[in-house]
Design a protein around this motif. Structure first.
Motif, PDB file in Angstrom:
ATOM      1  N   MET A 162      38.573  -3.046 105.217  1.00  0.00           N
ATOM      2  CA  MET A 162      39.881  -3.396 104.698  1.00  0.00           C
ATOM      3  C   MET A 162      40.126  -4.883 104.919  1.00  0.00           C
ATOM      4  SD  MET A 162      43.332  -1.429 105.459  1.00  0.00           S
ATOM      5  CE  MET A 162      44.861  -2.214 105.588  1.00  0.00           C
ATOM      6  N   ILE A 163      40.676  -5.517 103.946  1.00  0.00           N
ATOM      7  CA  ILE A 163      40.935  -6.951 104.024  1.00  0.00           C
ATOM      8  C   ILE A 163      42.227  -7.174 104.789  1.00  0.00           C
ATOM      9  CG2 ILE A 163      41.434  -9.012 102.681  1.00  0.00           C
ATOM     10  CD1 ILE A 163      39.747  -7.769 100.474  1.00  0.00           C
ATOM     11  N   GLY A 164      42.179  -8.066 105.759  1.00  0.00           N
ATOM     12  CA  GLY A 164      43.345  -8.324 106.570  1.00  0.00           C
ATOM     13  C   GLY A 164      44.203  -9.463 106.058  1.00  0.00           C
ATOM     14  N   TYR A 165      43.770 -10.116 105.014  1.00  0.00           N
ATOM     15  CA  TYR A 165      44.504 -11.251 104.485  1.00  0.00           C
ATOM     16  C   TYR A 165      45.598 -10.802 103.535  1.00  0.00           C
ATOM     17  CZ  TYR A 165      40.388 -13.705 106.131  1.00  0.00           C
ATOM     18  OH  TYR A 165      39.388 -14.192 106.903  1.00  0.00           O
ATOM     19  N   TYR A 166      46.700 -11.508 103.566  1.00  0.00           N
ATOM     20  CA  TYR A 166      47.765 -11.263 102.607  1.00  0.00           C
ATOM     21  C   TYR A 166      47.860 -12.476 101.699  1.00  0.00           C
ATOM     22  CZ  TYR A 166      49.213  -7.110 104.995  1.00  0.00           C
ATOM     23  OH  TYR A 166      49.235  -5.847 105.514  1.00  0.00           O
ATOM     24  N   ILE A 167      47.976 -12.218 100.441  1.00  0.00           N
ATOM     25  CA  ILE A 167      48.053 -13.288  99.457  1.00  0.00           C
ATOM     26  C   ILE A 167      49.259 -13.048  98.577  1.00  0.00           C
ATOM     27  CG2 ILE A 167      45.575 -13.703  99.429  1.00  0.00           C
ATOM     28  CD1 ILE A 167      45.570 -12.076  96.792  1.00  0.00           C
ATOM     29  N   GLU A 168      49.667 -14.082  97.902  1.00  0.00           N
ATOM     30  CA  GLU A 168      50.760 -13.918  96.955  1.00  0.00           C
ATOM     31  C   GLU A 168      50.170 -13.933  95.560  1.00  0.00           C
ATOM     32  OE1 GLU A 168      54.112 -16.268  97.838  1.00  0.00           O
ATOM     33  OE2 GLU A 168      54.989 -16.010  95.871  1.00  0.00           O
ATOM     34  N   VAL A 169      50.400 -12.882  94.839  1.00  0.00           N
ATOM     35  CA  VAL A 169      49.934 -12.779  93.463  1.00  0.00           C
ATOM     36  C   VAL A 169      51.097 -12.355  92.589  1.00  0.00           C
ATOM     37  CG1 VAL A 169      47.532 -12.258  94.014  1.00  0.00           C
ATOM     38  CG2 VAL A 169      49.159 -10.402  93.786  1.00  0.00           C
ATOM     39  N   MET A 170      51.061 -12.781  91.350  1.00  0.00           N
ATOM     40  CA  MET A 170      52.080 -12.352  90.405  1.00  0.00           C
ATOM     41  C   MET A 170      51.622 -11.021  89.819  1.00  0.00           C
ATOM     42  SD  MET A 170      54.297 -14.644  90.673  1.00  0.00           S
ATOM     43  CE  MET A 170      55.400 -14.269  89.335  1.00  0.00           C
ATOM     44  N   THR A 171      52.361  -9.969  90.119  1.00  0.00           N
ATOM     45  CA  THR A 171      52.018  -8.642  89.638  1.00  0.00           C
ATOM     46  C   THR A 171      53.205  -8.069  88.884  1.00  0.00           C
ATOM     47  OG1 THR A 171      52.850  -7.488  91.581  1.00  0.00           O
ATOM     48  CG2 THR A 171      50.578  -8.303  91.674  1.00  0.00           C
ATOM     49  N   SER A 172      53.029  -6.853  88.411  1.00  0.00           N
ATOM     50  CA  SER A 172      54.140  -6.196  87.723  1.00  0.00           C
ATOM     51  C   SER A 172      55.327  -6.029  88.646  1.00  0.00           C
ATOM     52  CB  SER A 172      53.691  -4.842  87.192  1.00  0.00           C
ATOM     53  OG  SER A 172      53.324  -3.997  88.264  1.00  0.00           O
ATOM     54  N   MET A 173      55.112  -5.977  89.943  1.00  0.00           N
ATOM     55  CA  MET A 173      56.205  -5.823  90.889  1.00  0.00           C
ATOM     56  C   MET A 173      56.561  -7.147  91.555  1.00  0.00           C
ATOM     57  SD  MET A 173      55.142  -2.160  92.484  1.00  0.00           S
ATOM     58  CE  MET A 173      56.711  -1.907  93.297  1.00  0.00           C
ATOM     59  N   ASP A 174      55.738  -8.178  91.345  1.00  0.00           N
ATOM     60  CA  ASP A 174      55.996  -9.519  91.847  1.00  0.00           C
ATOM     61  C   ASP A 174      56.342  -9.538  93.342  1.00  0.00           C
ATOM     62  OD1 ASP A 174      56.135 -12.262  91.711  1.00  0.00           O
ATOM     63  OD2 ASP A 174      58.239 -12.270  91.133  1.00  0.00           O
ATOM     64  N   ILE A 175      55.450  -8.985  94.170  1.00  0.00           N
ATOM     65  CA  ILE A 175      55.651  -8.980  95.609  1.00  0.00           C
ATOM     66  C   ILE A 175      54.383  -9.440  96.303  1.00  0.00           C
ATOM     67  CG2 ILE A 175      57.355  -7.122  95.569  1.00  0.00           C
ATOM     68  CD1 ILE A 175      55.084  -5.243  96.463  1.00  0.00           C
TER      69      ILE A 175
ATOM     70  N   VAL B  70      45.449  -7.175  98.985  1.00  0.00           N
ATOM     71  CA  VAL B  70      44.664  -7.201  97.744  1.00  0.00           C
ATOM     72  C   VAL B  70      44.268  -5.797  97.314  1.00  0.00           C
ATOM     73  CG1 VAL B  70      42.569  -8.067  96.643  1.00  0.00           C
ATOM     74  CG2 VAL B  70      43.794  -9.511  98.251  1.00  0.00           C
ATOM     75  N   ARG B  71      43.817  -4.998  98.229  1.00  0.00           N
ATOM     76  CA  ARG B  71      43.393  -3.635  97.874  1.00  0.00           C
ATOM     77  C   ARG B  71      44.577  -2.820  97.353  1.00  0.00           C
ATOM     78  NH1 ARG B  71      39.251  -0.397 101.472  1.00  0.00           N
ATOM     79  NH2 ARG B  71      37.940  -1.926 100.464  1.00  0.00           N
ATOM     80  N   GLU B  72      45.723  -2.961  97.990  1.00  0.00           N
ATOM     81  CA  GLU B  72      46.923  -2.262  97.523  1.00  0.00           C
ATOM     82  C   GLU B  72      47.316  -2.736  96.133  1.00  0.00           C
ATOM     83  OE1 GLU B  72      49.759  -3.116 100.546  1.00  0.00           O
ATOM     84  OE2 GLU B  72      48.853  -1.751 101.986  1.00  0.00           O
ATOM     85  N   CYS B  73      47.225  -4.034  95.912  1.00  0.00           N
ATOM     86  CA  CYS B  73      47.526  -4.589  94.584  1.00  0.00           C
ATOM     87  C   CYS B  73      46.589  -4.015  93.538  1.00  0.00           C
ATOM     88  CB  CYS B  73      47.404  -6.110  94.583  1.00  0.00           C
ATOM     89  SG  CYS B  73      48.780  -6.967  95.317  1.00  0.00           S
ATOM     90  N   LEU B  74      45.307  -3.980  93.876  1.00  0.00           N
ATOM     91  CA  LEU B  74      44.327  -3.441  92.935  1.00  0.00           C
ATOM     92  C   LEU B  74      44.698  -2.027  92.509  1.00  0.00           C
ATOM     93  CD1 LEU B  74      40.740  -4.350  94.165  1.00  0.00           C
ATOM     94  CD2 LEU B  74      41.619  -4.534  91.862  1.00  0.00           C
ATOM     95  N   GLU B  75      44.962  -1.188  93.476  1.00  0.00           N
ATOM     96  CA  GLU B  75      45.259   0.206  93.165  1.00  0.00           C
ATOM     97  C   GLU B  75      46.548   0.344  92.362  1.00  0.00           C
ATOM     98  OE1 GLU B  75      43.876   3.766  92.818  1.00  0.00           O
ATOM     99  OE2 GLU B  75      42.834   2.258  94.007  1.00  0.00           O
ATOM    100  N   ARG B  76      47.571  -0.356  92.776  1.00  0.00           N
ATOM    101  CA  ARG B  76      48.859  -0.264  92.085  1.00  0.00           C
ATOM    102  C   ARG B  76      48.765  -0.800  90.658  1.00  0.00           C
ATOM    103  NH1 ARG B  76      51.808  -2.701  95.499  1.00  0.00           N
ATOM    104  NH2 ARG B  76      51.559  -4.755  94.607  1.00  0.00           N
ATOM    105  N   GLU B  77      48.127  -1.944  90.482  1.00  0.00           N
ATOM    106  CA  GLU B  77      48.040  -2.551  89.151  1.00  0.00           C
ATOM    107  C   GLU B  77      47.108  -1.771  88.234  1.00  0.00           C
ATOM    108  OE1 GLU B  77      50.182  -4.865  88.235  1.00  0.00           O
ATOM    109  OE2 GLU B  77      50.954  -4.809  90.279  1.00  0.00           O
ATOM    110  N   ARG B  78      46.083  -1.153  88.794  1.00  0.00           N
ATOM    111  CA  ARG B  78      45.198  -0.300  87.984  1.00  0.00           C
ATOM    112  C   ARG B  78      45.989   0.906  87.469  1.00  0.00           C
ATOM    113  NH1 ARG B  78      41.208   1.055  91.524  1.00  0.00           N
ATOM    114  NH2 ARG B  78      40.056  -0.814  90.994  1.00  0.00           N
TER     115      ARG B  78
END
Length: 63
Positions: free
Chosen positions: A1-14, A18-26
């Motif tokens: 699991m990646i321990g880094y937090y990044i800021e990305v523009m997603t459908s939820m903009d939060i 990264v792994r959580e973003c991947l799953e949610r955006e998929r």
């Protein structure tokens, strides 16, 4: 699991893991495809967002 937090523009903009973003955006992409079909501009844009997150994930997991 990646321990880094990044800021990305997603459908939820939060800020998200990264792994959580991947799953949610998929999952969001799948919903859009069901609603609009494969060629709708909103689906294409979401696919591009997912591609960016995948690229970030791949960079993080190379090490």
């Amino acid at each position: 699991m990646i321990g880094y937090y990044i800021e990305v523009m997603t459908s939820m903009d939060i800020r998200c893991n990264v792994r959580e973003c991947l799953e949610r955006e998929r999952n969001y992409l799948y919903q859009l495809v069901d609603t609009y079909g494969l060629l709708h501009p909103v689906v294409v844009k979401q696919s591009q967002i997912l591609d960016e997150i995948i690229n970030i994930y791949n960079k993080e997991t190379e090490n």
